[in-house]
Every structure is written in C-alpha cells, then in structure tokens.
Design a protein around this motif. Structure first.
Motif, PDB file in Angstrom:
ATOM      1  N   GLU A  89       0.823  -1.209   0.000  1.00 39.57           N
ATOM      2  CA  GLU A  89       0.000   0.000   0.000  1.00 39.57           C
ATOM      3  C   GLU A  89       0.860   1.262   0.000  1.00 39.57           C
ATOM      4  OE1 GLU A  89      -0.521  -2.602   1.808  1.00 39.57           O
ATOM      5  OE2 GLU A  89      -2.627  -3.213   1.630  1.00 39.57           O
ATOM      6  N   SER A  90       1.897   1.263   0.818  1.00 43.05           N
ATOM      7  CA  SER A  90       2.760   2.445   0.925  1.00 43.05           C
ATOM      8  C   SER A  90       3.484   2.723  -0.384  1.00 43.05           C
ATOM      9  CB  SER A  90       3.781   2.251   2.052  1.00 43.05           C
ATOM     10  OG  SER A  90       3.138   2.190   3.310  1.00 43.05           O
ATOM     11  N   ASP A  91       3.970   1.661  -1.034  1.00 39.39           N
ATOM     12  CA  ASP A  91       4.680   1.843  -2.299  1.00 39.39           C
ATOM     13  C   ASP A  91       3.736   2.328  -3.402  1.00 39.39           C
ATOM     14  OD1 ASP A  91       7.168   1.177  -1.330  1.00 39.39           O
ATOM     15  OD2 ASP A  91       7.008  -0.944  -1.847  1.00 39.39           O
ATOM     16  N   LEU A  92       2.508   1.824  -3.417  1.00 41.19           N
ATOM     17  CA  LEU A  92       1.541   2.277  -4.420  1.00 41.19           C
ATOM     18  C   LEU A  92       1.243   3.763  -4.264  1.00 41.19           C
ATOM     19  CD1 LEU A  92      -1.175  -0.542  -4.741  1.00 41.19           C
ATOM     20  CD2 LEU A  92       0.441   0.231  -6.478  1.00 41.19           C
ATOM     21  N   LEU A  93       1.085   4.190  -3.026  1.00 40.13           N
ATOM     22  CA  LEU A  93       0.804   5.609  -2.783  1.00 40.13           C
ATOM     23  C   LEU A  93       2.008   6.457  -3.158  1.00 40.13           C
ATOM     24  CD1 LEU A  93      -1.144   7.734  -1.841  1.00 40.13           C
ATOM     25  CD2 LEU A  93      -0.397   7.358   0.505  1.00 40.13           C
TER      26      LEU A  93
END
Length: 212
Positions: A89-93
């Motif tokens: 999730e963090s990398d996608l954001l």
C-alpha cells in the motif's frame, strides 16, 4: 494593509482547519475522496484528448514521439492490475504521488500553450487545462494527508524532472503535435494514478483481490 493581513489570517486559519479536519478522517474515507478526484482527473484528460482529435491533422501523428519518451517513463511501476496487487500500500501511494508531482511543471506549460493553441476548440481546451491543474492540486493535497497517515515509505517521492522545452513549437503542426503528445503522456499517467488509488481503496474495504 491591515485589511489584507486580516484576510490572510482568515485564509490561513481556514487552511489549517481544513487540514486538521482531513487529518481526523479515516483512511478509508480519504481513499474514497482521492479516488473520486483521480477518476475526475483521468476523465477530464481523456475528454481533452478527444477535443484535440476532433481537428488534429493526420500528418501531425507522424511527428508525435512515442509514449516511451514521456518524462515519467523511467519510473518503475506495475504494468497491469495483477502486478499492482502485489505492491504494498505504501509503495503504491508513493508511486501515485511521484507521478502527480512530476506533472507540476508540464501542466503549467500546457496551460500557457493552450492560450494560443491553433485549434478551433482553443478556448474550451484552455479552460479544461486549468481544471486539470485545479484537480491535480486538490488531489496532491489529499495524497499528502493520506501519506502522512501511512508512514515514511508512502511519503517518499521519486523525482522525475521534466526536461522538455517550455515552447511547444513555432508552426501549427509542431504546436498541435507536441501539445497532443504531452497531454497523452498526462492521460496515461493519470490512468495509472487512478488505478493505484482504486487498488488502495479496494484493499482498505477488505475486498477480495479479484474484485479490485
């Protein structure tokens, strides 16, 4: 002068209150909001491309660079939904924020160029470009707040400087071709941003991966 200071103070308070209010909003609700904004952004960029195509000379397509030349092409990103579902999730954001950040300067160039674009729908295109800038700004603010809730990795940004000319061309064909190319790159990236945020929203809702 005192009146201006008062207005400035009121604006600052309003901004701070808005930020504070957004900070108290659950992540799932923030994801809903930014997803709606990104969807609008992509839809608007698609409409703009269609507006250009309505009176785009066929010879202009011959001179248009390939999508691989877009200034954001160096960013390593998932190529489809299946790959996106494997990214944290963090990398996608972080990827979504990096792409959006990379368009700050190019959108200014599009906005300036649209004012003298040799196209029958010039006025409408110019207004829509300004809308793109506005939606991009609001989306960026929302993603900043969201990243603050998701930790350091989500706050990381890959800088992708735009090295193209501020002048999109001198003759009609060059102006239309370069404008169309730059807008096409933005439409492609806005679709990626929208897709990443929809995957994030889906995960937050704890939906099954095949439904994302």
């Amino acid at each position: 002068m005192a009146h201006r200071k008062t207005e400035g103070s009121k604006l600052l308070v309003t901004v701070l209150c808005t930020v504070a209010a957004c900070s108290a909003v659950p992540i799932s609700d923030l994801l809903d909001r930014v997803s709606q904004r990104s969807d609008t952004l992509h839809s608007l960029s698609t409409t703009l491309t269609q507006d250009l195509d309505s009176h785009f000379p066929p010879i202009g397509r011959i001179f248009m660079p390939r999508p691989s030349v877009c200034h954001t092409s160096s960013l390593q990103i998932p190529t489809d939904k299946e790959q996106a579902l494997q990214v944290s999730e963090s990398d996608l954001l972080s990827l979504a924020r990096s792409l959006l950040q990379a368009w700050l300067d190019p959108l200014v160039i599009l906005s300036t160029s649209a004012k003298t674009l040799p196209h029958p729908a010039q006025s409408s295109i110019s207004n829509k470009i300004q809308e793109l800038q506005e939606h991009s700004r609001y989306l960026g603010d929302g993603l900043d707040i969201l990243s603050g809730k998701m930790g350091p990795t989500a706050q990381a940004i890959s800088f992708l400087p735009y090295r193209g000319d501020n002048d999109i061309g001198e003759d009609k064909i060059s102006k239309l071709s370069n404008f169309h190319f730059l807008l096409s790159c933005f439409r492609r990236d806005s679709h990626k941003i929208d897709s990443f945020l929809k995957v994030l929203r889906c995960r937050a809702a704890k939906m099954k991966p095949e439904m994302c």
